[in-house]
Design a protein around this motif. Structure first.
Motif, PDB file in Angstrom:
ATOM      1  N   SER A   6       0.819  -1.207   0.000  1.00 47.80           N
ATOM      2  CA  SER A   6       0.000   0.000   0.000  1.00 47.80           C
ATOM      3  C   SER A   6       0.856   1.262   0.000  1.00 47.80           C
ATOM      4  O   SER A   6       2.054   1.221   0.280  1.00 47.80           O
ATOM      5  CB  SER A   6      -0.935  -0.011   1.223  1.00 47.80           C
ATOM      6  OG  SER A   6      -1.874   1.047   1.155  1.00 47.80           O
ATOM      7  N   ALA A  21      -5.165   6.113  -7.734  1.00 45.90           N
ATOM      8  CA  ALA A  21      -5.268   4.797  -8.368  1.00 45.90           C
ATOM      9  C   ALA A  21      -4.276   4.687  -9.529  1.00 45.90           C
ATOM     10  O   ALA A  21      -3.611   3.652  -9.702  1.00 45.90           O
ATOM     11  CB  ALA A  21      -6.690   4.563  -8.868  1.00 45.90           C
ATOM     12  N   VAL A  24      -0.748   4.339  -8.007  1.00 44.76           N
ATOM     13  CA  VAL A  24      -0.555   2.996  -7.460  1.00 44.76           C
ATOM     14  C   VAL A  24      -0.213   2.011  -8.568  1.00 44.76           C
ATOM     15  O   VAL A  24       0.714   1.198  -8.448  1.00 44.76           O
ATOM     16  CB  VAL A  24      -1.814   2.542  -6.684  1.00 44.76           C
ATOM     17  CG1 VAL A  24      -1.810   1.032  -6.464  1.00 44.76           C
ATOM     18  CG2 VAL A  24      -1.892   3.262  -5.338  1.00 44.76           C
ATOM     19  N   ARG A  25      -0.953   2.077  -9.657  1.00 44.84           N
ATOM     20  CA  ARG A  25      -0.690   1.166 -10.790  1.00 44.84           C
ATOM     21  C   ARG A  25       0.681   1.443 -11.395  1.00 44.84           C
ATOM     22  O   ARG A  25       1.419   0.518 -11.743  1.00 44.84           O
ATOM     23  CB  ARG A  25      -1.782   1.317 -11.842  1.00 44.84           C
ATOM     24  CG  ARG A  25      -3.131   0.714 -11.441  1.00 44.84           C
ATOM     25  CD  ARG A  25      -4.060   0.653 -12.637  1.00 44.84           C
ATOM     26  NE  ARG A  25      -4.442   1.978 -13.093  1.00 44.84           N
ATOM     27  CZ  ARG A  25      -5.535   2.632 -12.677  1.00 44.84           C
ATOM     28  NH1 ARG A  25      -6.342   2.066 -11.791  1.00 44.84           N
ATOM     29  NH2 ARG A  25      -5.824   3.831 -13.142  1.00 44.84           N
ATOM     30  N   ASP A  30      -0.408  -2.262  -4.719  1.00 52.07           N
ATOM     31  CA  ASP A  30      -1.738  -2.871  -4.786  1.00 52.07           C
ATOM     32  C   ASP A  30      -2.853  -1.879  -4.491  1.00 52.07           C
ATOM     33  O   ASP A  30      -3.935  -1.959  -5.074  1.00 52.07           O
ATOM     34  CB  ASP A  30      -1.858  -4.023  -3.775  1.00 52.07           C
ATOM     35  CG  ASP A  30      -0.832  -5.119  -4.002  1.00 52.07           C
ATOM     36  OD1 ASP A  30      -0.559  -5.436  -5.179  1.00 52.07           O
ATOM     37  OD2 ASP A  30      -0.300  -5.647  -3.010  1.00 52.07           O
ATOM     38  N   THR A  31      -2.597  -0.969  -3.567  1.00 51.42           N
ATOM     39  CA  THR A  31      -3.654  -0.060  -3.127  1.00 51.42           C
ATOM     40  C   THR A  31      -3.032   1.150  -2.441  1.00 51.42           C
ATOM     41  O   THR A  31      -1.809   1.334  -2.456  1.00 51.42           O
ATOM     42  CB  THR A  31      -4.630  -0.780  -2.168  1.00 51.42           C
ATOM     43  OG1 THR A  31      -5.750   0.070  -1.906  1.00 51.42           O
ATOM     44  CG2 THR A  31      -3.954  -1.166  -0.866  1.00 51.42           C
ATOM     45  N   THR A  32      -3.872   1.968  -1.835  1.00 52.05           N
ATOM     46  CA  THR A  32      -3.407   3.122  -1.085  1.00 52.05           C
ATOM     47  C   THR A  32      -4.126   3.193   0.253  1.00 52.05           C
ATOM     48  O   THR A  32      -5.250   2.710   0.387  1.00 52.05           O
ATOM     49  CB  THR A  32      -3.652   4.437  -1.857  1.00 52.05           C
ATOM     50  OG1 THR A  32      -3.089   5.540  -1.127  1.00 52.05           O
ATOM     51  CG2 THR A  32      -5.144   4.691  -2.055  1.00 52.05           C
ATOM     52  N   ALA A  58     -12.476   5.106  -5.718  1.00 53.75           N
ATOM     53  CA  ALA A  58     -11.334   4.199  -5.837  1.00 53.75           C
ATOM     54  C   ALA A  58     -11.777   2.868  -6.435  1.00 53.75           C
ATOM     55  O   ALA A  58     -11.092   2.297  -7.303  1.00 53.75           O
ATOM     56  CB  ALA A  58     -10.685   3.981  -4.478  1.00 53.75           C
ATOM     57  N   GLU A  59     -12.916   2.360  -5.993  1.00 54.51           N
ATOM     58  CA  GLU A  59     -13.440   1.091  -6.526  1.00 54.51           C
ATOM     59  C   GLU A  59     -13.737   1.203  -8.010  1.00 54.51           C
ATOM     60  O   GLU A  59     -13.534   0.243  -8.766  1.00 54.51           O
ATOM     61  CB  GLU A  59     -14.682   0.685  -5.749  1.00 54.51           C
ATOM     62  CG  GLU A  59     -14.395   0.204  -4.331  1.00 54.51           C
ATOM     63  CD  GLU A  59     -15.656  -0.166  -3.574  1.00 54.51           C
ATOM     64  OE1 GLU A  59     -16.761   0.186  -4.055  1.00 54.51           O
ATOM     65  OE2 GLU A  59     -15.532  -0.806  -2.505  1.00 54.51           O
ATOM     66  N   LEU A  63      -9.607  -0.126  -7.473  1.00 48.50           N
ATOM     67  CA  LEU A  63      -8.782  -0.113  -6.270  1.00 48.50           C
ATOM     68  C   LEU A  63      -9.646  -0.372  -5.035  1.00 48.50           C
ATOM     69  O   LEU A  63     -10.608   0.353  -4.784  1.00 48.50           O
ATOM     70  CB  LEU A  63      -8.108   1.260  -6.131  1.00 48.50           C
ATOM     71  CG  LEU A  63      -6.692   1.314  -5.567  1.00 48.50           C
ATOM     72  CD1 LEU A  63      -5.738   0.557  -6.466  1.00 48.50           C
ATOM     73  CD2 LEU A  63      -6.246   2.766  -5.437  1.00 48.50           C
ATOM     74  N   LYS A  64      -9.305  -1.399  -4.275  1.00 46.80           N
ATOM     75  CA  LYS A  64     -10.018  -1.686  -3.035  1.00 46.80           C
ATOM     76  C   LYS A  64      -9.237  -1.059  -1.887  1.00 46.80           C
ATOM     77  O   LYS A  64      -8.097  -1.438  -1.628  1.00 46.80           O
ATOM     78  CB  LYS A  64     -10.161  -3.191  -2.826  1.00 46.80           C
ATOM     79  CG  LYS A  64     -11.004  -3.569  -1.611  1.00 46.80           C
ATOM     80  CD  LYS A  64     -11.236  -5.060  -1.550  1.00 46.80           C
ATOM     81  CE  LYS A  64     -12.089  -5.446  -0.345  1.00 46.80           C
ATOM     82  NZ  LYS A  64     -13.430  -4.832  -0.377  1.00 46.80           N
ATOM     83  N   VAL A  65      -9.843  -0.122  -1.191  1.00 47.80           N
ATOM     84  CA  VAL A  65      -9.179   0.601  -0.109  1.00 47.80           C
ATOM     85  C   VAL A  65      -9.783   0.174   1.222  1.00 47.80           C
ATOM     86  O   VAL A  65     -10.968   0.402   1.483  1.00 47.80           O
ATOM     87  CB  VAL A  65      -9.328   2.125  -0.284  1.00 47.80           C
ATOM     88  CG1 VAL A  65      -8.694   2.863   0.892  1.00 47.80           C
ATOM     89  CG2 VAL A  65      -8.685   2.567  -1.597  1.00 47.80           C
TER      90      VAL A  65
END
Length: 274
Positions: A6, A21, A24-25, A30-32, A58-59, A63-65
């Motif tokens: 993260s 997002a 992160v990519r 994977d996420t933040t 985010a979703e 991205l799952k936060v």
């Protein structure tokens, strides 16, 4: 070792969920963590509306936060207006709370009081079913794994945990990583990924500190032996998040992002080579 990689986007203050997002990519995470603080996409004053909106946006970006970084005090967390139910309802499973301030005089009483407050935080966390994480941090009351263990010992590790922080801990010394991780064991919940470098300014070498200075740096350049850190975490089957904290190159987003990407690659390569 299975874990989530993260980002703690403190120096990406202007970024919303969509921009984070993409970041992160780009760097291979994977996420933040969602930062809940004034001046960020989610603020304490607007959390009821802004946190669900951030999670939803985010979703939409894939991205799952589920992690949050906050500065909530024990009084805020255990009071009638506790943010914990909002965190839980928004899908946040674990959050970093605020720090206990350092005590220059009666340290024992300060630690005793902090322990009593942490007991109440644990009760509230269990009630709302969201885990409170305490970060070991320099220039605060809790600067070592030993102090952190005294803070959480006897509390349910399902609802409270500790975040070790090699970068912060290096400012005031550190205990060997096998000792730190072995002592905390199931309380070892998060790892802050950041590091420091040291140097001596000869022009002021006669000062009481002998001119030594310390600054944050990428983990591939810093003083921490990250292989030893990761080996220690593996002994307790650590499965919490690795939270990358790029605190260098504060005025240059592009350069900081480039170095962050290199940091992620460095740690992934290190883990593969073990």
């Amino acid at each position: 070792m299975r874990t989530v990689w993260s980002l703690f986007p403190k120096l990406y203050r202007e970024y919303g969920a969509k921009e984070l997002a993409g970041l992160v990519r780009d760097v291979g995470l994977d996420t933040t963590n969602v930062i809940i603080r004034k001046g960020y996409a989610v603020e304490e004053e607007t959390i009821k509306a802004s946190l669900p909106r951030f999670i939803r946006e985010a979703e939409q970006e894939g991205l799952k936060v589920t992690f949050a970084s906050t500065t909530y005090t024990p009084e805020q967390l255990t009071g009638p207006d506790s943010p914990m139910p909002i965190l839980a309802a928004s899908g946040i499973r674990e959050f970093r709370m605020g720090w206990f301030p350092k005590a220059d005089l009666d340290v024992r009483e300060a630690l005793k009081a902090a322990k009593a407050e942490m007991d109440l935080v644990a009760e509230a966390a269990a009630k709302y079913r969201v885990k409170a994480i305490y970060q070991v941090h320099h220039n605060t009351l809790i600067t070592s794994a030993s102090a952190a263990f005294n803070l959480v010992n006897g509390l349910p590790s399902l609802w409270v945990g500790v975040e070790l922080d090699p970068g912060n801990q290096s400012f005031q010394g550190y205990e060997p990583w096998p000792f730190s991780v072995g002592l905390l064991d199931d309380y070892c919940a998060w790892l802050a990924v950041k590091d420091t470098v040291t140097w001596q300014e000869k022009a002021i070498a006669n000062d009481s500190d002998k001119g030594w200075r310390r600054a944050f740096a990428p983990i591939s350049e810093g003083v921490t032996n990250w292989q030893r850190v990761m080996e220690a975490l593996a002994t307790v089957e650590f499965d919490g998040p690795l939270v990358f904290m790029p605190f260098y190159d504060e005025q240059d987003d592009a350069l900081r992002t480039k170095k962050l990407k290199q940091e992620v690659a460095y740690l992934r390569k290190l883990l593969v080579s073990e």
